[in-house]
Design an enzyme around this catalytic site. Structure first.
Site, PDB file in Angstrom:
ATOM      1  CG  HIS A 129    -121.453 107.667  50.149  1.00 23.16           C
ATOM      2  ND1 HIS A 129    -121.401 106.308  50.024  1.00 23.16           N
ATOM      3  CD2 HIS A 129    -120.717 107.960  51.243  1.00 23.16           C
ATOM      4  CE1 HIS A 129    -120.682 105.789  51.015  1.00 23.16           C
ATOM      5  NE2 HIS A 129    -120.238 106.780  51.767  1.00 23.16           N
ATOM      6  CG  ASP A 138    -117.446 109.049  43.904  1.00 21.16           C
ATOM      7  OD1 ASP A 138    -118.270 108.463  44.646  1.00 21.16           O
ATOM      8  OD2 ASP A 138    -116.222 108.838  43.936  1.00 21.16           O
ATOM      9  N   GLY A 197    -110.221 108.670  55.179  1.00 20.43           N
ATOM     10  CA  GLY A 197    -111.069 109.394  54.235  1.00 20.43           C
ATOM     11  C   GLY A 197    -110.355 110.523  53.524  1.00 20.43           C
ATOM     12  CG  LEU A 198    -107.963 112.879  55.087  1.00 20.70           C
ATOM     13  CD1 LEU A 198    -106.916 113.471  56.027  1.00 20.70           C
ATOM     14  CD2 LEU A 198    -108.970 113.956  54.684  1.00 20.70           C
ATOM     15  CB  SER A 199    -107.870 110.166  48.790  1.00 18.19           C
ATOM     16  OG  SER A 199    -109.233 110.148  48.625  1.00 18.19           O
ATOM     17  CD  GLU A 227    -108.893 102.862  45.835  1.00 16.65           C
ATOM     18  OE1 GLU A 227    -109.670 102.472  46.725  1.00 16.65           O
ATOM     19  OE2 GLU A 227    -108.362 103.985  45.850  1.00 16.65           O
ATOM     20  CG  ASP A 240    -111.377 109.274  46.734  1.00 20.97           C
ATOM     21  OD1 ASP A 240    -112.239 110.165  46.800  1.00 20.97           O
ATOM     22  OD2 ASP A 240    -111.349 108.286  47.492  1.00 20.97           O
TER      23      ASP A 240
HETATM   24  P1  ADP Z   1    -107.849 106.127  52.616  1.00 17.86           P
HETATM   25  O1  ADP Z   1    -109.108 106.755  53.115  1.00 17.86           O
HETATM   26  O2  ADP Z   1    -106.656 106.691  53.290  1.00 17.86           O
HETATM   27  O3  ADP Z   1    -107.737 106.121  51.133  1.00 17.86           O
HETATM   28  P2  ADP Z   1    -108.015 103.259  52.267  1.00 17.86           P
HETATM   29  O4  ADP Z   1    -108.408 102.194  53.213  1.00 17.86           O
HETATM   30  O5  ADP Z   1    -108.795 103.440  51.020  1.00 17.86           O
HETATM   31  O6  ADP Z   1    -107.927 104.603  53.103  1.00 17.86           O
HETATM   32  O7  ADP Z   1    -106.504 103.017  51.814  1.00 17.86           O
HETATM   33  C1  ADP Z   1    -105.487 102.736  52.729  1.00 17.86           C
HETATM   34  C2  ADP Z   1    -104.488 101.786  52.075  1.00 17.86           C
HETATM   35  O8  ADP Z   1    -103.631 102.512  51.142  1.00 17.86           O
HETATM   36  C3  ADP Z   1    -103.506 101.161  53.053  1.00 17.86           C
HETATM   37  O9  ADP Z   1    -104.057 100.015  53.660  1.00 17.86           O
HETATM   38  C4  ADP Z   1    -102.341 100.823  52.134  1.00 17.86           C
HETATM   39  O10 ADP Z   1    -102.627  99.666  51.384  1.00 17.86           O
HETATM   40  C5  ADP Z   1    -102.318 101.994  51.177  1.00 17.86           C
HETATM   41  N1  ADP Z   1    -101.423 103.020  51.745  1.00 17.86           N
HETATM   42  C6  ADP Z   1    -101.786 104.206  52.280  1.00 17.86           C
HETATM   43  N2  ADP Z   1    -100.732 104.882  52.770  1.00 17.86           N
HETATM   44  C7  ADP Z   1     -99.657 104.078  52.560  1.00 17.86           C
HETATM   45  C8  ADP Z   1     -98.266 104.204  52.870  1.00 17.86           C
HETATM   46  N3  ADP Z   1     -97.790 105.267  53.506  1.00 17.86           N
HETATM   47  N4  ADP Z   1     -97.460 103.183  52.512  1.00 17.86           N
HETATM   48  C9  ADP Z   1     -97.959 102.101  51.874  1.00 17.86           C
HETATM   49  N5  ADP Z   1     -99.231 101.916  51.556  1.00 17.86           N
HETATM   50  C10 ADP Z   1    -100.091 102.895  51.893  1.00 17.86           C
HETATM   51 MG    MG Z   2    -109.130 105.168  49.818  1.00 19.50          MG
END
Ligand code: ADP
Ligand code: MG
Length: 351
Positions: free
Chosen positions: A30, A32, A112-114, A149, A161
């Site tokens: 938190h 960045d 949380g792994l982007s 985003e 990220d």
């Molecule tokens: P994270 O911590 O994984 O970044 P977020 O909520 O920021 O979590 O992002 C998750 C979103 O990214 C999903 O709801 C989808 O819109 C997109 N996404 C992630 N993985 C995939 C995938 N395998 N196929 C399609 N969209 C994906």
């Molecule tokens: Mg994300």
């Protein structure tokens, strides 16, 4: 593999395909968006993507992790669908170009792994390649992905990220100055092993608590007379000022976390394993006590990890759930993992 999924869905081979890693933030949470330094590392997990431009103004998108074929108009706005991230990236590259697109990912999303940064960075890079547009730098791609985003999806995230996933190869880390976006690539010592476990607690980044933390930090920065909170010295926390109690706590996290990241980089340079681990433990305590973004279940997992012999452990990512990262001596990795997983009910090994 996205190539196979592409072939099965669209009946032909894709024009372009590529892979983008996820990332784990080793320390610097938190900050960045507060102008702090952060220290993320690219994962061996990532997003595979395949694309072909088509003569249409629709994007047809499949993902091995989601049901069905999403058919989206390039001019659409985001509408809380899984295909929003890739749509936002495709529309940014060309506002009326249609696509066939396939995704397959080994990054658990919403942990949380982007995964979101890997999807948007990967789609931007590949779509530009498919349309023979000039190659952009890692920084330009990262800033564009961040704006998707922020402005298309509506998540007010910082740029860490996107910078990490666009500039790093698996296993590489970076010290990133989030004010200048200058970064230094860092090789992790071979006998240091970072292990990621999912806590079993699921979170939503866009549920308002992230935005609330961000707004409180900006308010505190203004009262301290700095543009960004991490520009304030630690002594600013001790002098009389008109911060509210909550603002003082949030500021304490941001300012001390920035200092911990700088110290962590020095510990890495000196191969000071225990020094780095101690900073991870302090970072977790700061997220728990001052920033209030952990959960009791995650606090317990972090404690158990250290009790089982991890040199350091902390929650990683935006908080309120998701993953923890533990630092273990490579020689003790398997024995630590066995002990930890026996005691940590609900924790799932990620990588
Ligand atoms: P994270 O911590 O994984 O970044 P977020 O909520 O920021 O979590 O992002 C998750 C979103 O990214 C999903 O709801 C989808 O819109 C997109 N996404 C992630 N993985 C995939 C995938 N395998 N196929 C399609 N969209 C994906
Ligand atoms: Mg994300």
């Amino acid at each position: 593999m996205s190539l196979k999924l592409f072939q099965e869905t669209f009946g032909e081979a894709p024009a372009v395909s590529g892979w983008t890693p996820g990332r784990v933030n080793l320390i610097g949470e938190h900050i960045d968006y507060n102008g702090g330094a952060v220290l993320p590392m690219a994962l061996p997990l990532g997003v595979d993507m395949a694309l072909t431009p088509i003569e249409d103004d629709l994007a047809q998108i499949v993902s091995a992790q989601f049901e069905g074929v999403a058919v989206r108009q390039l001019s659409e706005t985001a509408s809380h669908q899984w295909s929003d991230y890739i749509l936002g990236a495709l529309a940014q590259v060309s506002p009326a170009q249609g696509w066939h697109a396939a995704i397959d990912s080994s990054i658990p999303f919403g942990s949380g792994l982007s995964s979101s940064a890997a999807v948007s960075v990967g789609a931007l890079r590949l779509a530009r390649e498919a349309l023979h547009l000039p190659k952009l730098s890692a920084k330009e791609i990262a800033l564009t992905a961040q704006s998707i985003e922020n402005n298309f999806i509506g998540v007010p995230c910082g740029v860490m990220d996107q910078m990490a996933v666009s500039a790093l190869a698996p296993g590489e880390a970076m010290l990133l100055d989030t004010q200048t976006l200058a970064f230094e690539q860092i090789a992790i010592p071979e006998d240091w092993c970072f292990v990621v476990h999912h806590s079993g607690v699921h979170r939503e980044l866009s549920d308002g608590r992230y935005a609330e933390r961000r707004a409180t930090c900006f308010a505190a920065a203004e009262k301290l007379g700095v543009n960004l909170l991490c520009q304030a010295p630690i002594s600013a926390l001790e002098i009389e000022n008109n911060l509210t109690d909550i603002e003082r706590q949030r500021a304490a996290h941001a300012i001390t976390e920035h200092a911990r990241v700088i110290a962590a980089k020095a510990a890495l340079d000196q191969r000071n394993l225990s020094g780095f681990g101690k900073l991870m433990i302090e970072s977790h305590a700061s997220m728990r006590d001052d920033f209030d973004i952990t959960t009791p279940a995650i606090d317990q997992l972090v404690d158990v990890s250290v009790e089982c012999g991890a040199i350091g452990a902390r929650m990683t990512g935006g908080g309120f759930g998701g993953c923890i990262v533990s630092l273990v001596d490579a020689g003790h990795k398997e024995s630590w993992r066995k002990r930890f997983e026996e005691r940590a009910a609900g924790a799932k090994f990620i990588c």
